[in-house]
Design a protein around this motif. Structure first.
Motif, PDB file in Angstrom:
ATOM      1  N   UNK A   1       0.839  -1.206   0.000  1.00  0.00           N
ATOM      2  CA  UNK A   1       0.000   0.000   0.000  1.00  0.00           C
ATOM      3  C   UNK A   1       0.866   1.244   0.000  1.00  0.00           C
ATOM      4  N   UNK A   2       1.929   1.242   0.793  1.00  0.00           N
ATOM      5  CA  UNK A   2       2.834   2.393   0.839  1.00  0.00           C
ATOM      6  C   UNK A   2       3.423   2.666  -0.540  1.00  0.00           C
ATOM      7  N   UNK A   3       3.849   1.608  -1.234  1.00  0.00           N
ATOM      8  CA  UNK A   3       4.427   1.764  -2.573  1.00  0.00           C
ATOM      9  C   UNK A   3       3.397   2.306  -3.560  1.00  0.00           C
ATOM     10  N   UNK A   4       2.163   1.826  -3.462  1.00  0.00           N
ATOM     11  CA  UNK A   4       1.117   2.305  -4.359  1.00  0.00           C
ATOM     12  C   UNK A   4       0.789   3.768  -4.089  1.00  0.00           C
ATOM     13  N   UNK A   5       0.708   4.133  -2.821  1.00  0.00           N
ATOM     14  CA  UNK A   5       0.425   5.532  -2.473  1.00  0.00           C
ATOM     15  C   UNK A   5       1.557   6.450  -2.918  1.00  0.00           C
ATOM     16  N   UNK A   6       2.774   5.950  -2.869  1.00  0.00           N
ATOM     17  CA  UNK A   6       3.915   6.746  -3.346  1.00  0.00           C
ATOM     18  C   UNK A   6       3.770   7.036  -4.838  1.00  0.00           C
ATOM     19  N   UNK A   7       3.331   6.047  -5.591  1.00  0.00           N
ATOM     20  CA  UNK A   7       3.121   6.262  -7.029  1.00  0.00           C
ATOM     21  C   UNK A   7       1.976   7.244  -7.265  1.00  0.00           C
ATOM     22  N   UNK A   8       0.940   7.146  -6.467  1.00  0.00           N
ATOM     23  CA  UNK A   8      -0.199   8.047  -6.636  1.00  0.00           C
ATOM     24  C   UNK A   8       0.154   9.489  -6.293  1.00  0.00           C
ATOM     25  N   UNK A   9       1.116   9.685  -5.407  1.00  0.00           N
ATOM     26  CA  UNK A   9       1.521  11.058  -5.061  1.00  0.00           C
ATOM     27  C   UNK A   9       2.100  11.789  -6.274  1.00  0.00           C
ATOM     28  N   UNK A  10       2.540  11.021  -7.272  1.00  0.00           N
ATOM     29  CA  UNK A  10       3.081  11.637  -8.478  1.00  0.00           C
ATOM     30  C   UNK A  10       2.036  11.955  -9.529  1.00  0.00           C
TER      31      UNK A  10
END
Length: 370
Positions: free
Chosen positions: A206-215
């Motif tokens: 989830x952390x990795x996915x949210x990091x991608x979404x922040x972009x």
């Protein structure tokens, strides 16, 4: 009451439906649990879109039979509410739908988990757009679906307390039409919720996915920049459900005509879009491409005038009771009807599982009250 206004003048079906070579098999449809674009934080988590392959001529006899057996004389039309709290009545529906019943092999239930639909839209409207611009393709090999499942199933566990709900509510507010009038404010709330969720996440995926979404902030900022008004809102699930229903029935019986219950969202333009989509091939590659369906018509009707829609209403209500049972909100009718109703659930239903019917047979351990 029939819908009025210029948006509802052309694709009406006042006459009784009759199966035939020109129109093919008539498919009567009705929904339960529709909340428009408001996909999260609603009283009911699931929308069901029920359909029955029956024309009005045959349906009229079945409805009269149900009236006589149930002792219902006064009501203009048969609605599920007249059956759900009386075992002797809903058992009549069970006999109608179970093996050997008149409608056993002529029913379909398309289920939408609205919270999962919101997660899928996060991937579709934000991350996939960014990936496409960068030369990638999240639709290949089911990547987009896998990411949506991660967000929907692991997100609530990774974001404790109300963080997941706040994040998804902020996205829905931004992406829905109600965000048009206050886009800057809605964007700020969503970005803040996304940053907070990323910082607080306790699960690696989830952390990795949210990091991608922040972009994807630039993509979130353009949701309502296009001045052209779309035929239907970005988060609307009812219209895709009608199209999916038409496609699935074509695979089963060949040429079909779809009769929907009157619904404000189902304007003439929306019904045209449904038919256009259902008739068009879909799929990202030659191996996965699915031919278009043979849909002769997609029209609306009043359930008072169309007994076939009343049969669809009964099925939709029963399916809704079964989804409530799955959520931990049991009822006698849900307990009695789940074995037959789950046999009608479409594999293509919008749930984050490979086998939607099997999942809906289960019951959550703790009651969920919304």
């Amino acid at each position: 009451m029939p819908l009025t206004g210029e948006k509802y003048t052309q694709l009406n079906q006042p006459e009784a439906t009759t199966d035939g070579e020109d129109r093919g098999r008539w498919i009567a449809c009705d929904e339960s649990g529709w909340d428009g674009e408001q996909l999260v934080g609603r009283q009911r988590r699931f929308m069901v879109y029920a359909s029955v392959a029956v024309d009005d001529v045959e349906a009229a006899a079945l409805i009269q039979q149900l009236r006589d057996q149930a002792g219902i004389r006064q009501a203009k039309e048969l609605k599920f509410d007249l059956f759900k709290n009386r075992t002797n009545r809903w058992s009549l529906l069970q006999h109608l739908w179970e093996p050997g019943g008149a409608l056993h092999d002529r029913c379909s239930v398309y289920v939408v988990d609205k919270e999962y639909a919101a997660a899928a839209k996060v991937i579709d409207l934000l991350l996939e757009e960014k990936e496409h611009d960068e030369g990638g393709n999240l639709y290949a090999d089911g990547k987009a679906r896998a990411l949506a499942r991660t967000l929907a199933l692991e997100g609530p566990r990774a974001l404790r307390g109300t963080l997941f709900q706040e994040l998804m509510s902020a996205f829905v507010t931004l992406a829905s039409r109600r965000g048009t009038s206050r886009q800057d404010e809605a964007l700020g709330v969503f970005v803040a919720a996304l940053d907070q969720a990323w910082a607080a996440s306790t699960r690696k995926a989830v952390t990795a996915l949210l990091a991608r979404l922040r972009g994807t902030r630039d993509y979130a900022a353009t949701f309502h920049k296009d001045p052209a008004d779309p035929v239907f809102p970005q988060l609307e699930m009812l219209i895709p459900a009608v199209a999916q229903t038409a496609r699935r029935w074509d695979r089963r019986v060949g040429r079909v005509s779809v009769l929907t219950d009157e619904q404000q969202m189902l304007t003439d333009d929306a019904l045209r879009t449904v038919r256009e989509y259902a008739c068009a091939p879909v799929g990202m590659t030659l191996l996965t491409r699915e031919r278009g369906a043979d849909v002769a018509a997609v029209v609306r009707g009043d359930s008072v005038d169309h007994p076939s829609i009343q049969l669809a209403d009964l099925l939709a209500g029963a399916a809704a009771a079964v989804t409530e049972r799955h959520e931990g909100n049991p009822s006698d009718v849900g307990e009695g009807l789940w074995p037959v109703i789950t046999s009608f659930v479409e594999q293509s239903s919008l749930l984050p599982y490979d086998d939607p019917a099997a999942q809906l047979r289960s019951v959550k351990e703790r009651p969920v009250r919304r």
